[in-house]
Design a protein around this motif. Structure first.
Motif, PDB file in Angstrom:
ATOM      1  N   VAL A 185       0.784  -1.289   0.042  1.00 23.63           N
ATOM      2  CA  VAL A 185      -0.065   0.064   0.153  1.00 23.63           C
ATOM      3  C   VAL A 185       0.798   1.254  -0.258  1.00 23.63           C
ATOM      4  N   ALA A 186       2.060   1.183   0.472  1.00 21.52           N
ATOM      5  CA  ALA A 186       2.934   2.328   0.391  1.00 21.52           C
ATOM      6  C   ALA A 186       3.369   2.927  -0.680  1.00 21.52           C
ATOM      7  N   ARG A 187       3.248   4.092  -1.058  1.00 19.41           N
ATOM      8  CA  ARG A 187       3.664   4.899  -2.159  1.00 19.41           C
ATOM      9  C   ARG A 187       5.001   4.435  -2.909  1.00 19.41           C
ATOM     10  N   ASP A 188       5.821   4.392  -2.402  1.00 21.46           N
ATOM     11  CA  ASP A 188       7.262   3.850  -2.768  1.00 21.46           C
ATOM     12  C   ASP A 188       7.322   2.580  -3.183  1.00 21.46           C
ATOM     13  N   GLU A 189       6.565   1.670  -2.604  1.00 20.71           N
ATOM     14  CA  GLU A 189       6.576   0.239  -2.949  1.00 20.71           C
ATOM     15  C   GLU A 189       5.605   0.079  -4.064  1.00 20.71           C
ATOM     16  N   VAL A 190       4.553   0.609  -4.253  1.00 18.43           N
ATOM     17  CA  VAL A 190       3.645   0.742  -5.554  1.00 18.43           C
ATOM     18  C   VAL A 190       4.459   1.048  -6.767  1.00 18.43           C
ATOM     19  N   ALA A 191       5.166   2.455  -6.364  1.00 15.43           N
ATOM     20  CA  ALA A 191       5.728   2.861  -7.474  1.00 15.43           C
ATOM     21  C   ALA A 191       7.117   1.842  -7.962  1.00 15.43           C
ATOM     22  N   HIS A 192       7.702   1.465  -7.189  1.00 22.71           N
ATOM     23  CA  HIS A 192       8.655   0.500  -7.398  1.00 22.71           C
ATOM     24  C   HIS A 192       8.289  -0.733  -8.160  1.00 22.71           C
ATOM     25  N   LEU A 193       7.081  -1.420  -7.776  1.00 19.75           N
ATOM     26  CA  LEU A 193       6.558  -2.439  -8.491  1.00 19.75           C
ATOM     27  C   LEU A 193       6.039  -1.956  -9.975  1.00 19.75           C
ATOM     28  N   ALA A 194       5.337  -1.045 -10.110  1.00 23.76           N
ATOM     29  CA  ALA A 194       4.962  -0.415 -11.236  1.00 23.76           C
ATOM     30  C   ALA A 194       5.743  -0.075 -12.290  1.00 23.76           C
ATOM     31  N   ASP A 195       6.962   0.597 -11.777  1.00 25.00           N
ATOM     32  CA  ASP A 195       8.115   0.634 -12.650  1.00 25.00           C
ATOM     33  C   ASP A 195       8.927  -0.633 -13.129  1.00 25.00           C
ATOM     34  N   ALA A 196       9.208  -1.786 -12.270  1.00 28.75           N
ATOM     35  CA  ALA A 196       9.727  -2.765 -12.583  1.00 28.75           C
ATOM     36  C   ALA A 196       8.931  -3.716 -13.302  1.00 28.75           C
ATOM     37  N   LEU A 197       7.566  -3.660 -13.064  1.00 23.09           N
ATOM     38  CA  LEU A 197       6.753  -4.599 -14.241  1.00 23.09           C
ATOM     39  C   LEU A 197       6.453  -3.914 -15.331  1.00 23.09           C
ATOM     40  N   GLY A 198       6.547  -2.773 -15.306  1.00 27.26           N
ATOM     41  CA  GLY A 198       6.154  -2.157 -16.615  1.00 27.26           C
ATOM     42  C   GLY A 198       4.833  -1.565 -16.585  1.00 27.26           C
ATOM     43  N   PRO A 199       4.532  -0.337 -17.329  1.00 26.72           N
ATOM     44  CA  PRO A 199       3.366   0.340 -17.460  1.00 26.72           C
ATOM     45  C   PRO A 199       2.183  -0.444 -17.747  1.00 26.72           C
ATOM     46  N   ARG A 200       0.908  -0.364 -16.650  1.00 17.55           N
ATOM     47  CA  ARG A 200      -0.385  -1.049 -16.669  1.00 17.55           C
ATOM     48  C   ARG A 200      -0.084  -2.543 -16.833  1.00 17.55           C
ATOM     49  N   ARG A 201       0.754  -2.755 -15.849  1.00 14.11           N
ATOM     50  CA  ARG A 201       1.149  -4.436 -15.536  1.00 14.11           C
ATOM     51  C   ARG A 201       0.853  -4.657 -14.086  1.00 14.11           C
ATOM     52  N   LEU A 202       0.787  -3.908 -13.266  1.00 10.88           N
ATOM     53  CA  LEU A 202       0.477  -3.936 -11.505  1.00 10.88           C
ATOM     54  C   LEU A 202      -1.005  -3.927 -11.441  1.00 10.88           C
ATOM     55  N   SER A 203      -1.424  -4.925 -10.672  1.00 15.17           N
ATOM     56  CA  SER A 203      -2.781  -4.842 -10.022  1.00 15.17           C
ATOM     57  C   SER A 203      -2.659  -4.655  -8.575  1.00 15.17           C
TER      58      SER A 203
END
Length: 260
Positions: A185-203
């Motif tokens: 739920v933390a912003r930095d963790e969400v941002a890290h996952l979204a960046d690492a997996l690619g745009p529009r890949r994280l749920s």
């Protein structure tokens, strides 16, 4: 009435669109109709926990698959929107369960890895993707990793992020269009996952009182935000609060709408 192929394509397109896909999870026909009738809703997702609770079962594949699929089928027939089913870890045979979910009218599904060895988890993803291909639809698999949910208390968050990325990338390579990482739920963790997996890949899942607002998750590149069992808990909270008010000598809330 749209075809199963049309619904599947629509659901896939919703995951790759610039606007984040918001799914308020449903658990029976009336909740599905209420959510589907809300302006702006474009797809529905079922919640396994909530469907199990509706029939008096604990979460975790304790509800018989036949009963679970029956409810999903009723939901899919009650609306003219794409429906994605949470079929937990696949009830012992993810490919077969996905095939039966498609027969019930679902065009997408959640699959938990439960931190099985990665090769086994990838094989399960491949089996679900193959089931969709065999059915002639673009089945939208929301491949879930439990890296955070099953981590021991006090585990290093950086290590958990790395493991979620490792598993998520493997699931994407196996054909899943999106990766679900509950417990973040933390912003930095969400941002890290979204960046690492690619745009529009994280749920991600929206957790009451903890998660970022949807608009901020969209800005971070999240593809999908769901509510899991929390949608049912919102409804049950309102029911319990109304009951308390009545018992205290009050009345039902004046703004109550007739939705069924």
């Amino acid at each position: 009435m749209t075809t199963l192929q049309d619904r599947a394509r629509t659901l896939l397109d919703l995951h790759t669109a610039e606007e984040v896909l918001v799914l308020a999870n449903v658990w029976d026909v009336v909740s599905a109709r209420v959510v589907a009738g809300t302006e702006g809703v474009r797809a529905l997702a079922t919640a396994s926990h909530s469907i199990a609770a509706t029939f008096g079962y604990e979460d975790g594949e304790n509800i018989p698959l036949e009963l679970h699929l029956d409810m999903v089928g009723r939901i899919a027939r009650a609306v003219d929107l794409p429906v994605t089913m949470d079929f937990e870890a696949g009830y012992g045979d993810p490919g077969a369960t996905a095939r039966r979910a498609i027969e019930a009218g679902a065009v997408g599904g959640n699959l938990e890895d439960r931190m099985a060895p990665l090769d086994e988890a990838v094989a399960a993803v491949e089996a679900v993707v193959a089931a969709g291909r065999d059915a002639g639809i673009d089945f939208v698999l929301n491949a879930r990793t439990d890296a955070f949910l099953r981590a021991p208390q006090g585990a290093d968050r950086g290590g958990l992020l790395a493991e979620a990325v490792r598993r998520g990338r493997a699931f994407l390579e196996a054909g899943a269009p999106v990766v679900f990482v509950p417990g973040v739920v933390a912003r930095d963790e969400v941002a890290h996952l979204a960046d690492a997996l690619g745009p529009r890949r994280l749920s991600v899942i929206s957790v009451p009182g903890a998660s970022l607002p949807v608009r901020e998750l969209q800005a971070l590149g999240v593809a999908r935000v769901s509510t899991g069992p929390f949608a049912q808990q919102v409804a049950l909270t309102a029911l319990q609060d109304a009951t308390r008010d009545l018992l205290a000598g009050g009345a039902l809330p004046g703004g109550t709408r007739r939705l069924n």
